[in-house]
Design a protein around this motif. Structure first.
Motif, PDB file in Angstrom:
ATOM      1  N   GLU A 120      10.097   3.270  -2.549  1.00 59.68           N
ATOM      2  CA  GLU A 120       8.813   3.894  -2.893  1.00 59.68           C
ATOM      3  C   GLU A 120       8.935   4.716  -4.165  1.00 59.68           C
ATOM      4  OE1 GLU A 120       6.868   6.188   0.152  1.00 59.68           O
ATOM      5  OE2 GLU A 120       5.528   7.156  -1.294  1.00 59.68           O
ATOM      6  N   ASP A 121      10.078   5.340  -4.358  1.00 52.12           N
ATOM      7  CA  ASP A 121      10.248   6.289  -5.452  1.00 52.12           C
ATOM      8  C   ASP A 121      11.049   5.724  -6.617  1.00 52.12           C
ATOM      9  OD1 ASP A 121       9.084   8.067  -3.612  1.00 52.12           O
ATOM     10  OD2 ASP A 121      11.051   8.649  -2.833  1.00 52.12           O
ATOM     11  N   GLY A 153       6.075   2.683   0.260  1.00 50.44           N
ATOM     12  CA  GLY A 153       5.022   3.345  -0.492  1.00 50.44           C
ATOM     13  C   GLY A 153       3.698   2.613  -0.372  1.00 50.44           C
TER      14      GLY A 153
END
Length: 281
Positions: A234-235, A20
């Motif tokens: 990233e999430d 990310g």
């Protein structure tokens, strides 16, 4: 794209979002940031079953980078470290000028896939990503010119309308990424995911992202609905409450659940055939 396709054992494409561009090592000490760290993470998730790696680039200080040169360094390292994984570059999630947004598309070779945000959204307290139609159309035109498969990023229900606006200009199958989380993203719930899937055209393929604690339940629901999934640091930083994850562990868990549910996991070559992605290998 249907429950019947789940019953038929349709292969699932697993995407890993490795780093990310927002949070850094202050949030997760093992978050990969340098080209070598990202490449090592890509090799690990490919071995675990991921067919696609979603890539951001970062500067030496860890901040997000957009330059073609930095993306070139990351993608070269990833291609050297992996066998056949599909490379997908991010162009979104930011208020950066359009000229910078296009730079990740200009590596040599071009990425096989790239994200394309389908409308405005707020992030944090001070950042609004506008994503005007001019921005969307400009990035889409360059992707088409370079043979890059766009992944339409749908952050809320209104972005479906914008996706339908360019649907006829997309090569089959259109690939929509349905994203659920806080702020101006679609509220994360099984009912909302079902409603969005019900509105998709029959020829579309869809992928699901659930941020944070919503990653596991909503990606599992996507498996049942015949969709694809994205997981990664990233999430979501946690494997379970209080336990930090790794990219590899998140992919391994997804593969295990998919196989238990009867969804075979697509290899990179199978994913290219399924999504209509041109190989750069």
């Amino acid at each position: 794209m249907t429950y019947d396709e789940y019953l038929d054992g349709k292969p699932v494409v697993v995407t890993a979002a490795l780093t990310g561009g927002i949070q850094g090592k202050e949030a997760h000490p093992d978050l990969p940031e340098t080209p070598d760290e990202i490449a090592a993470a890509a090799a690990a998730v490919e071995a675990a079953g991921a067919a696609v790696v979603h890539l951001h680039a970062r500067r030496d200080n860890g901040e997000r980078a957009f330059s073609t040169e930095r993306f070139q360094a990351v993608t070269d390292a990833v291609r050297d470290a992996t066998d056949d994984v599909i490379v997908q570059h991010s162009t979104g999630g930011t208020a950066a000028p359009d000229a910078l947004r296009a730079e990740p598309l200009r590596t040599d070779p071009a990425p096989e896939m790239a994200s394309l945000d389908m409308g405005p959204m707020n992030r944090g307290r001070r950042l609004t990503s506008e994503n005007t139609r001019d921005t969307i159309d400009g990035l889409h035109a360059e992707m088409r010119e370079r043979g890059i498969k766009p992944e339409l990023e749908v952050f809320n229900n209104g972005h479906l309308n914008e996706s339908f606006r360019i649907l006829d200009d997309l090569a089959d199958p259109p690939y929509l990424n349905l994203i659920f989380g806080p702020g101006t993203l679609a509220p994360p719930s099984p009912a909302n995911l079902q409603r969005m899937v019900d509105q998709l055209p029959e020829r579309a393929e869809f992928n699901v992202i659930g941020f944070g604690p919503h990653q596991l339940p909503l990606t599992t629901q996507s498996l049942l609905l015949g969709g694809h999934v994205r997981v990664g640091l990233e999430d979501n930083s946690y494997l379970r409450k209080g336990e930090l994850a790794t990219n590899e562990a998140l992919v391994e868990r997804t593969v295990r659940i998919a196989e238990e549910l009867g969804r075979p996991v697509a290899s990179p070559a199978e994913a290219r055939d399924l999504l209509g992605v041109e190989s750069r290998r």
